[in-house]
Each structure stands twice: as C-alpha cells, then as structure tokens.
Scaffold this motif. Structure first.
Motif, PDB file in Angstrom:
ATOM      1  N   ARG A 217      20.237 191.634 118.496  1.00  0.00           N
ATOM      2  CA  ARG A 217      20.825 192.525 119.408  1.00  0.00           C
ATOM      3  C   ARG A 217      22.418 192.933 118.863  1.00  0.00           C
ATOM      4  NH1 ARG A 217      17.918 189.494 123.425  1.00  0.00           N
ATOM      5  NH2 ARG A 217      19.592 187.814 123.434  1.00  0.00           N
ATOM      6  N   LEU A 218      23.064 192.053 118.266  1.00  0.00           N
ATOM      7  CA  LEU A 218      24.385 192.273 117.869  1.00  0.00           C
ATOM      8  C   LEU A 218      24.393 193.034 116.696  1.00  0.00           C
ATOM      9  CD1 LEU A 218      26.179 189.110 118.410  1.00  0.00           C
ATOM     10  CD2 LEU A 218      26.497 190.961 119.646  1.00  0.00           C
ATOM     11  N   GLN A 219      23.380 192.806 115.711  1.00  0.00           N
ATOM     12  CA  GLN A 219      23.137 193.651 114.687  1.00  0.00           C
ATOM     13  C   GLN A 219      22.793 195.188 115.044  1.00  0.00           C
ATOM     14  OE1 GLN A 219      20.588 192.376 111.005  1.00  0.00           O
ATOM     15  NE2 GLN A 219      19.156 193.864 112.186  1.00  0.00           N
ATOM     16  N   GLY A 220      21.829 195.324 115.901  1.00  0.00           N
ATOM     17  CA  GLY A 220      21.577 196.634 116.602  1.00  0.00           C
ATOM     18  C   GLY A 220      22.736 197.356 117.002  1.00  0.00           C
ATOM     19  N   ALA A 221      23.515 196.592 117.722  1.00  0.00           N
ATOM     20  CA  ALA A 221      24.562 197.428 118.353  1.00  0.00           C
ATOM     21  C   ALA A 221      25.531 197.728 117.286  1.00  0.00           C
ATOM     22  CB  ALA A 221      25.335 196.549 119.329  1.00  0.00           C
ATOM     23  N   LEU A 222      25.827 196.859 116.394  1.00  0.00           N
ATOM     24  CA  LEU A 222      26.824 197.170 115.220  1.00  0.00           C
ATOM     25  C   LEU A 222      26.309 198.516 114.381  1.00  0.00           C
ATOM     26  CD1 LEU A 222      27.621 193.780 113.772  1.00  0.00           C
ATOM     27  CD2 LEU A 222      29.326 195.518 114.671  1.00  0.00           C
ATOM     28  N   LYS A 223      24.915 198.357 114.231  1.00  0.00           N
ATOM     29  CA  LYS A 223      24.412 199.689 113.645  1.00  0.00           C
ATOM     30  C   LYS A 223      24.402 200.986 114.284  1.00  0.00           C
ATOM     31  CE  LYS A 223      21.234 197.104 110.598  1.00  0.00           C
ATOM     32  NZ  LYS A 223      19.774 196.924 110.046  1.00  0.00           N
ATOM     33  N   ARG A 224      24.436 200.824 115.700  1.00  0.00           N
ATOM     34  CA  ARG A 224      24.561 202.071 116.458  1.00  0.00           C
ATOM     35  C   ARG A 224      25.982 202.618 116.299  1.00  0.00           C
ATOM     36  NH1 ARG A 224      26.962 202.020 120.975  1.00  0.00           N
ATOM     37  NH2 ARG A 224      26.708 199.622 121.345  1.00  0.00           N
ATOM     38  N   VAL A 225      26.936 201.665 116.406  1.00  0.00           N
ATOM     39  CA  VAL A 225      28.139 202.200 116.253  1.00  0.00           C
ATOM     40  C   VAL A 225      28.386 202.978 114.780  1.00  0.00           C
ATOM     41  CG1 VAL A 225      30.689 201.735 116.022  1.00  0.00           C
ATOM     42  CG2 VAL A 225      29.107 200.546 117.789  1.00  0.00           C
ATOM     43  N   LYS A 226      27.818 202.217 113.791  1.00  0.00           N
ATOM     44  CA  LYS A 226      27.623 202.806 112.474  1.00  0.00           C
ATOM     45  C   LYS A 226      27.172 203.939 112.155  1.00  0.00           C
ATOM     46  CE  LYS A 226      28.556 202.533 107.995  1.00  0.00           C
ATOM     47  NZ  LYS A 226      29.792 202.971 107.218  1.00  0.00           N
ATOM     48  N   ASN A 227      25.973 204.190 112.695  1.00  0.00           N
ATOM     49  CA  ASN A 227      24.935 205.232 112.459  1.00  0.00           C
ATOM     50  C   ASN A 227      25.057 206.539 113.372  1.00  0.00           C
ATOM     51  OD1 ASN A 227      23.905 203.898 110.336  1.00  0.00           O
ATOM     52  ND2 ASN A 227      22.532 202.739 111.612  1.00  0.00           N
ATOM     53  N   TYR A 228      25.842 206.508 114.192  1.00  0.00           N
ATOM     54  CA  TYR A 228      25.986 207.424 115.241  1.00  0.00           C
ATOM     55  C   TYR A 228      27.377 207.874 115.527  1.00  0.00           C
ATOM     56  CZ  TYR A 228      20.878 206.627 115.782  1.00  0.00           C
ATOM     57  OH  TYR A 228      19.622 206.261 115.764  1.00  0.00           O
ATOM     58  N   PRO A 229      27.711 209.047 114.997  1.00  0.00           N
ATOM     59  CA  PRO A 229      29.305 209.504 115.028  1.00  0.00           C
ATOM     60  C   PRO A 229      29.788 209.653 116.679  1.00  0.00           C
ATOM     61  CG  PRO A 229      28.025 211.176 114.395  1.00  0.00           C
ATOM     62  CD  PRO A 229      27.215 210.061 114.431  1.00  0.00           C
ATOM     63  N   TYR A 230      31.124 209.629 116.696  1.00  0.00           N
ATOM     64  CA  TYR A 230      31.634 210.157 118.064  1.00  0.00           C
ATOM     65  C   TYR A 230      31.164 211.553 118.208  1.00  0.00           C
ATOM     66  CZ  TYR A 230      35.079 212.394 120.983  1.00  0.00           C
ATOM     67  OH  TYR A 230      35.790 213.027 121.815  1.00  0.00           O
TER      68      TYR A 230
END
Length: 340
Positions: A217-230
């Motif tokens: 879950r943490l890996q997925g959350a980190l990737k969400r922040v990385k892969n989707y910009p402001y």
C-alpha cells in the motif's frame, strides 16, 4: 532536503537569476519607452494593479498550500516505509529467527537482503524523471550538476548485485512490469515457503503477510505522488497570471515613481525608481510561484525533496544490525546542507 536553518538571499537570487534578468530587462525597457515617448496613457491605474495583485496572491497561496501538502505527504509516506520496515524486521526476528542461534537462518537473511533490494528499486523508481518535473529548469540544472543525487551516478542493476543473486538480478532487470513489485512478490513467496515448511504457524504467517500488505500500500501511495503531478490547470493558470502581472507591473508603478518627485520638480529623475520597484515586486511573485512548484514533486532529486536515499540507507543500517549484529554502512551525509 535542505537541512540548514534558512536559505540565504544569495541562494534565492542565484536560483532565480534567469527570471530576475528577464524582469530587469522588461522593466528597463518599459521605463525607457515611457520616459522617452511620454505616452502616459499606457500606464495602468494603481487600483487595478492592487486588485490583480491581491487576487494573484490568493491564487498563489492556494497553489503553494497544495504543493506543500504533496511534499508533506511524500515525507509522511517515506516515514511510514521506515516504520513498516522495522515492523517486518522485528516480526521476522521474533517469529522466524532463533534468539539462541549464533547466526540467522539463510532463509531469514535472504528475506532481509531482498528487502534491501526492494528499497533500492523503489528509490531508483522515485528518482526517475517525469516530463512535468522541474529538473530541466535553468535554476535547477546547475544545482543538479553541482550536487547530484546518489541515484544519478549509479545504476540499479549494479546496486542490486549487493543483495540478490545474479539470476535474480537478471530477472528483475528484464521484468516488464514494476521491478519493485516483483521483489515484493518474491517476499510473499518466501513467507509462504516458511509456512509450508512449518517454520511459522498460521498466526505469525498472517502477521508477516500483513506487514508486506502495508508495504504494498505504501509503495502504491508513493507511486501515486510520483506519477501524477499537481493539477496542471491550477499550475498553468498561476504561471500565466504571474507572467501577465509582471508584464503590467512597470506600467502600474511608473506613475507612482514619477509622482514621488513631482512636487520637487524632479519627477523625471524619480521616474527611474520604477525600475527597482518593478523588479522587487515582480521577483516576489515569481519566486512565490517557483517555490510552490518546486515543492510539488517531492522525489525528483532537487534540493527541497524528500530525502528518500537517506531514509532507505538508515532502514538498511538498522536491519543489518538486527540480522548481522553490525553494519559497515555509513549514513548519507548532507552536501552543502542538502540531504538526499
């Protein structure tokens, strides 16, 4: 991450030198045109400039708050990775390892080292470039050339050799999906084998699987922040409004600068104060926008990012001490007060 008390004004000036040069040039050009031609009908009423500036300040405040929230979320998630890693390590040592054994079982050590490989693959993934990130900004290019991140001068495959066999490294590097997800999948298989061999019973197996679930879950959350910009619409409108505002500032401040010396008959001289006034006001708004944008991508490798390299190094050090009784690794040290 900058770990000094505060940035110096010279740091900001160097970081924004390209934008500052543009503002100076434009303000000087406008002042010369207004002075030479006396086309004062081109000036903008100060009341309009005040209204636009106030609205822009509110827009930038909203944008910067959201950008900081992204940075704070990235830092929180990295901290949770550290805590969950230690939970997994402690559960493995207490449920699988034998306290009376001189050395840990090979299978247990393999799980630990595979976790180090997962941390390595994850940080390399988070350091990958994205088209919307700011590593190509002129102010950041010179910084990255002078103070590169650890991942920028090393290769994932070479670092994985410290933790995995050559065959496993080959599988990871040729895997078509996410490399870090493959390594976590192997961890699930490892604890399944422990359960199949009756090395752990049902309850410890459930706890170990729960720790791996948290890492997924943490890996997925980190990737969400990385892969989707402001949100690019908010970013774009903020940039457009700042540029328009900075373009109009010299036209709005010129009458005020001229009026300063009008009563003394030196209005033609004080009119040149329009140049420093416009530069200061324009620099403030451009710097505010730039600070926010450079906080919105917390893993791109710049000076204000989450120190994911340092965090994962400390996790590895602590887990090595648990499994080997010592660690030859050293913490990543800050360079020029920047910690990666």
């Amino acid at each position: 991450m900058y770990i000094g008390r505060q940035y110096k004004i010279t740091d900001f000036l160097a970081w924004t030198r390209w934008e500052t040069g543009w503002i100076i040039s434009w303000s000087l050009l406008v002042t010369i045109i207004l002075q030479v031609t006396n086309w004062h009908f081109l000036t903008v009423p100060s009341s309009i400039l005040t209204l636009v500036g106030s609205a822009l300040a509110i827009t930038l405040a909203f944008k910067n708050q959201q950008c900081y929230a992204r940075f704070n979320e990235g830092l929180t998630l990295a901290g949770q990775v550290s805590a969950t890693s230690m939970v997994l390590a402690n559960r493995l040592m207490s449920m699988v390892g034998r306290p009376d054994a001189a050395t840990p079982s090979p299978g247990l050590k393999e799980i630990f080292y595979r976790h180090f490989a997962w941390l390595t693959a994850l940080r390399f993934y988070l350091r990958e470039g994205r088209s919307w990130e700011n590593t190509f900004d002129p102010g950041n290019v010179s910084f990255l050339a002078r103070t590169p991140s650890p991942e920028s001068h090393s290769a994932l495959g070479e670092e994985l050799k410290n933790y995995l066999s050559d065959a496993e490294v080959q599988k990871v590097m040729t895997h078509q999906g996410d490399k870090e997800s493959l390594i976590l999948h192997w961890q699930y298989e490892a604890i399944r084998d422990l359960h199949a061999k009756n090395l752990v019973n049902e309850y410890p197996f459930t706890l170990l699987a729960a720790a791996l679930d948290d890492l997924v879950r943490l890996q997925g959350a980190l990737k969400r922040v990385k892969n989707y910009p402001y949100s690019r619409n908010y970013y774009s409108i903020a940039v457009i409004l700042v540029k328009i505002f900075v373009l109009f500032v010299p036209f709005g401040l010129y009458p005020d600068a001229r009026e300063l010396g009008a009563t003394a008959g030196i209005g033609d001289w004080t009119a040149w104060l329009n140049l420093p006034f416009s530069v200061v006001v324009g620099w403030i708004f451009i710097s505010m926008e730039k600070v926010g944008e450079n906080s919105s991508n917390p893993f791109e490798g710049n000076s204000n990012d989450v120190p994911i390299s340092s965090i994962t190094r400390r996790i590895e050090m602590e887990m090595r001490i648990m499994i080997d009784g010592k660690s030859d690794l050293k913490p990543i040290e800050a360079k020029d007060r920047i910690l990666f």
